[in-house]
Design an enzyme around this catalytic site. Structure first.
Site: not given
Length: 396
Positions: A185, A336, A366
């Protein structure tokens, strides 16, 4: 999958809501706050404040921070690399004084949350060190909004640069030709940016052998990619929350946040870089679905110079800076908002001649890889972790 995620997120958000949020006087039934807005998640994020909502979510999903203690397979120590705190994981097994591989890992959390000490990151680092007989360095960078860009990036960069020194590698018995940089991320964002920037640092004499980016965020120019539209209200990381992370990373001025919500935050300078993040060019047809590309709005006023800085948006560099990068592993997930960032980077790296392995999870969401611990131990998280470690084992 969608229903499971929705139930999980609603439960966590509701708990955070009633723990942290004072109820307005004119609301007799607090639950009605959820349906007053078109976006439940945007409503919660705004009413609770990002920090409170996500702290609750991370706490109940990832449990408390792990103790920095060694076990029978891995030696765990805290250290400082160029005044940046790190946790070093060293495998106990050592054969004939052989040099070992190394992975530098940068945790996620939207630049605002999280820690290398959080249980899932600690577990991942221990497993990686033990299974690969590799040294793992997990970076504890300073967080926004207390520390805006470029401070978190600089912390990550300085920690990596410190580790790549000959004497430091010798201290940890690391093979200088077998080092990888990784992150998830926002951590994947910084890992990608650091991998690019060290190519231009004449003080660094070594080359990374690999980079592994897990559902990375890679550009701040276009908040209307197909994945942002498709997953606008998706649990775990809805669009409004990702935009909040971006804005908090850059500035405390909420003007940028509201402009990004409408995709009206670009300047004349940043819009010129859209050629590097144009999804109508770099996104394969199967990811575009029903969506039609339109150029983002731009203004002569620059709300933030940082959005066009490649240290924040590593997708925005030209091909010359991409073709010198090491072999790359990229994970993307269907559910996501950041899916298309990763897919576009796959396309651009391959066109630049970089060897790329792309794992796309059609049922992924995600942050999925962090759900490897009870009470939230998901099959897909274990599958993703195994594939990640296997790729490192074969390519590092």
């Amino acid at each position: 999958m969608r229903s499971q995620l929705l139930c999980l997120t609603i439960a966590l958000a509701l708990l955070g809501y009633f723990v942290y949020m004072p109820i307005p006087d004119d609301i007799d039934e607090p639950w009605k706050l959820m349906v007053k807005s078109q976006s439940y998640f945007g409503n919660v994020a705004e009413l609770l404040g990002l920090k409170h909502y996500m702290d609750i979510m991370w706490f109940f999903t990832f449990a408390e921070q792990a103790a920095v203690i060694s076990d029978d397979k891995v030696k765990v120590t805290e250290s400082m690399f160029h005044e940046v705190p790190v946790i070093v994981y060293e495998p106990m097994q050592k054969k004939n004084e052989e040099l070992r591989r190394a992975i530098i890992y940068i945790h996620g959390g939207g630049w605002c949350l999280g820690s290398a000490k959080m249980a899932p990151y600690d577990l991942l680092s221990r497993r990686t060190a033990a299974e690969l007989n590799a040294v793992v360095v997990s970076v504890e960078y300073r967080l926004a909004p207390e520390h805006h860009f470029p401070t978190p990036f600089n912390d990550a960069y300085h920690a990596v640069k410190h580790f790549l020194q000959e004497q430091v590698l010798a201290q940890y018995s690391v093979d200088a030709t077998r080092i990888a940089l990784s992150g998830d991320s926002a951590g994947g964002n910084m890992a990608a940016a650091v991998a690019q920037q060290i190519q231009e640092d004449r003080d660094i004499k070594l080359d990374l052998k690999a980079q592994a980016l897990l559902y990375p965020v890679l550009q701040a120019l276009d908040m209307q990619t197909p994945s942002y539209q498709q997953n606008e209200y998706m649990p775990i990381l809805p669009k409004v929350m990702m935009i909040r992370f971006w804005s908090e990373y850059f500035t405390s001025d909420k003007t940028l946040y509201y402009a990004m919500l409408e995709n009206r935050h670009n300047s004349l300078k940043s819009i010129q870089l859209m050629k590097f993040a144009n999804w109508s060019i770099y996104l394969p047809e199967n990811y575009r679905q029903k969506y039609t590309y339109s150029d983002p709005y731009f203004d002569s006023k620059d709300l933030s110079e940082s959005i066009s800085d490649p240290r924040a948006s590593p997708l925005l560099v030209d091909d010359d800076k991409l073709r010198v990068l090491p072999k790359t592993y990229i994970v993307t997930c269907e559910y996501d908002v950041l899916r298309d960032d990763g897919v576009m980077y796959v396309t651009r790296l391959r066109r630049a001649g970089v060897q790329v392995h792309h794992d796309h999870y059609g049922k992924g969401f995600h942050g999925a890889m962090m759900f490897t611990m009870l009470p939230f131990s998901f099959k897909i998280a274990h599958e993703m972790t195994e594939n990640y470690i296997n790729w490192l084992n074969k390519n590092l």
